[in-house]
Design a protein around this motif. Structure first.
Motif: not given
Ligand code: AHR
Length: 546
Positions: A98, A101-103, A105, A108, A169-172, A415, A419
């Motif tokens: 988790q 994954l957060e990192k 995310r 992008n 999970e990443l929408d990639t 990033q 971003k």
């Protein structure tokens, strides 16, 4: 050529052994982790710089795939993502970390390539599906030559289905590289069917049986990796690869004609490769891949001194030189009308094999990565995909141990660009002083401008973002910015990546030494002055005056 013939005659292992026992040990010394040094005086400040921007001068549309990543079975890259026995961090789907994954995310990331790399040409995808308890563990057949830290054993628990859970999970976008080097067109066809076939197909039904009834609809597939090199399983001449590629492409497209295929391309290191390949197989190719790592001098000493700071960053102009060469090689064969974009599906600064297992990156490496993104923005019409190599633990963006993780300056540079970039690249003119940088590894001698700049704008043309990179190791850079066809509000938001020195770095003990700071700037107008701090990346987000 000589080496190529020797390898063809005597096989790969002797060469790999010689490499492993003679060359690598030299490169494996801990020569690059020296403390920060003030070994060169700051010197006189550079002259003030200028940036001129005509907001209507659009270079082209930026493909979001340039903010892509790459993961491979090498070092602890996959273990940093999927670690099913870890009880120190929360896991989802029985293995995905988790915290990692957060990192991810936060970046992008638009597309992720897997399972390699060199590893992909030896990977058998069927070993990685089905009940995890039934999957056969084995040695890492590509990287085991380099010892357990680089090529430890693999349990095959992160296979196609786990990769797709990660992607979900990443929408990639997933990008799967098949094993041309060890496989067959039929095996590749079955892989595509496993991914994209519906339940009525033989391999689609296996996927459903494994718990995933809905097709994955994987659109991007690579056929081989660096297959021009003797180090690669199934290494080949351009002509043989071109004919083999067509067979694979035809077989894979019988399942799904809409898939996009990436062929192995290269730069002037293999002068005729692209010409021969494109001449034979051009009409079957959707992307031509290119890998650039600079400086690729594994036996060199490198430290945190000022000389090495500039030598590493000078890799970025080398990227541009190679991209332009590859672009020209494509136009030469395909003509102006049949554009084949470049997929720079592996890139990074790589100077030591220890980077494959010992994650260490300073602000210098962040400034290098920012300078590469600047190059991508300038070359949007050639580069439509770029995958930073690699996301976790291997020359990484994110570093993990059993219980924790942190991001490094390369992550932060990535990033800022992923971003805050808007979708269109705008041309800019920069004047500034330069520093001469020497030839080093694959990097040619050149003049490195202290100020790097790229500019993006949104579709409705009311938001303009200026990315300024002050590459000077010690001095701030006062800069006069002139804008035409865009009058901004006086207040702008600024994001600045920086740290206490050019050799500052993050670690588990101190994760925010190098960081991004948000600031407000109140003096924007059609002509304004901005001082870019030493060794920093800044994005200035300007809103058009109503
Ligand atoms: O990223 C590590 C390796 O570098 C990849 O496996 C290979 O494609 C490249 O040479």
């Amino acid at each position: 050529m000589w080496l190529f013939r020797r390898v063809a005659k005597y096989g790969r292992p002797p060469v790999m052994l010689a490499y492993r026992f003679l060359v690598l040990p030299l490169g494996l010394f801990k020569t690059y982790k020296s403390p920060s040094q003030t070994d060169e005086p700051a010197g006189p400040p550079p002259s003030p710089a200028t940036i001129s921007i005509d907001a209507s001068n659009i270079i082209g549309e930026i493909n979001p795939f340039i903010y892509g990543g790459f993961i491979e079975f090498i070092g602890n890259c996959i273990e940093g993502i999927w670690d099913e026995n870890n009880q120190n961090v929360p896991l989802i789907h029985g293995g995905l970390r988790q915290d990692v994954l957060e990192k991810i995310r936060g970046l992008n990331i638009s597309v992720i390539r897997w399972p390699g790399g060199c590893f992909s040409d030896i990977y058998r995808w069927k070993d990685g599906i089905g009940p995890r308890g039934d999957r056969k563990p084995g040695r890492n057949k590509f990287w085991h030559w380099f010892g357990p830290k680089i090529g430890h054993r693999i349990d095959n628990h992160f296979g196609m289905d786990e990769f797709m859970l990660f992607i979900g999970e990443l929408d990639t976008e997933p990008y799967v590289n098949i094993n041309y080097g060890s496989g067959t067109p039929e095996e590749a066809r079955q892989w595509v069917e496993y991914a994209n076939g519906d339940e009525s197909t033989e391999f689609g039904s296996f996927r459903a049986k494994n718990g995933h009834p809905k097709p994955y609809n994987v659109k991007i597939w690579g056929i081989a990796n660096e297959i021009y090199g003797f180090h690669e399983e199934g290494y080949s001449t351009a002509k043989d690869y071109a004919h083999g590629y067509i067979k694979f492409a035809k077989a894979m497209r019988t399942v799904d004609p809409s898939i996009k295929l990436v062929a192995v391309g290269t730069d002037f290191s293999y002068r005729n490769w692209n010409r021969i390949l494109l001449g034979i197989a051009g009409e079957y190719i959707d992307y031509l891949s290119l890998h650039i790592y600079t400086p690729l001098r594994f036996i060199d000493r490198i430290s945190n001194n000022v000389k090495d700071y500039y030598r590493v960053i000078a890799g970025a102009p080398e990227f541009e030189r190679r991209i332009k060469w590859v672009e020209a090689s494509i136009v030469e064969v395909m003509g102006e009308d049949r554009k084949i974009p470049i997929a720079l599906d592996e890139w990074g600064a790589w100077w030591n094999f220890r980077q494959l297992f010992e994650s260490y990156a300073t602000l210098r490496d962040g400034i290098f990565a920012a300078s590469v993104f600047e190059v991508f923005h300038r070359n949007v019409n050639a580069v439509e995909m770029a995958n930073y190599a690699q996301i976790v633990n291997v020359i990484p963006l994110i570093v993990t141990n059993e219980a924790d993780s942190y991001h490094n300056p390369i992550y932060l540079a990535f990033q800022i660009f992923s971003k805050y970039s808007e979708p269109y690249a705008v041309a800019s003119d920069v004047t500034c002083d330069t520093r001469t940088t020497p030839k080093w590894g694959v990097i040619s001698e050149g003049e490195l401008p202290y100020l790097g700049c790229s500019v993006t704008i949104n579709k409705v043309r009311d938001k303009l973002v200026i990315f300024g990179i002050n590459r000077h190791h010690a001095h701030n850079l006062p800069t006069a910015v002139a804008l035409t066809n865009f009058k901004p509000n006086s207040t702008a938001i600024v994001f600045e990546l920086n740290g206490p020195s050019h050799s500052a770095y993050n670690s588990f003990d101190n994760k925010e030494i190098v960081k991004i700071t948000e600031k407000s700037f109140n003096s924007a107008s059609s002509e304004f002055k901005y001082t870019f701090p030493a060794h920093s990346l800044t994005s200035i987000v300007l809103q058009k005056e109503k």
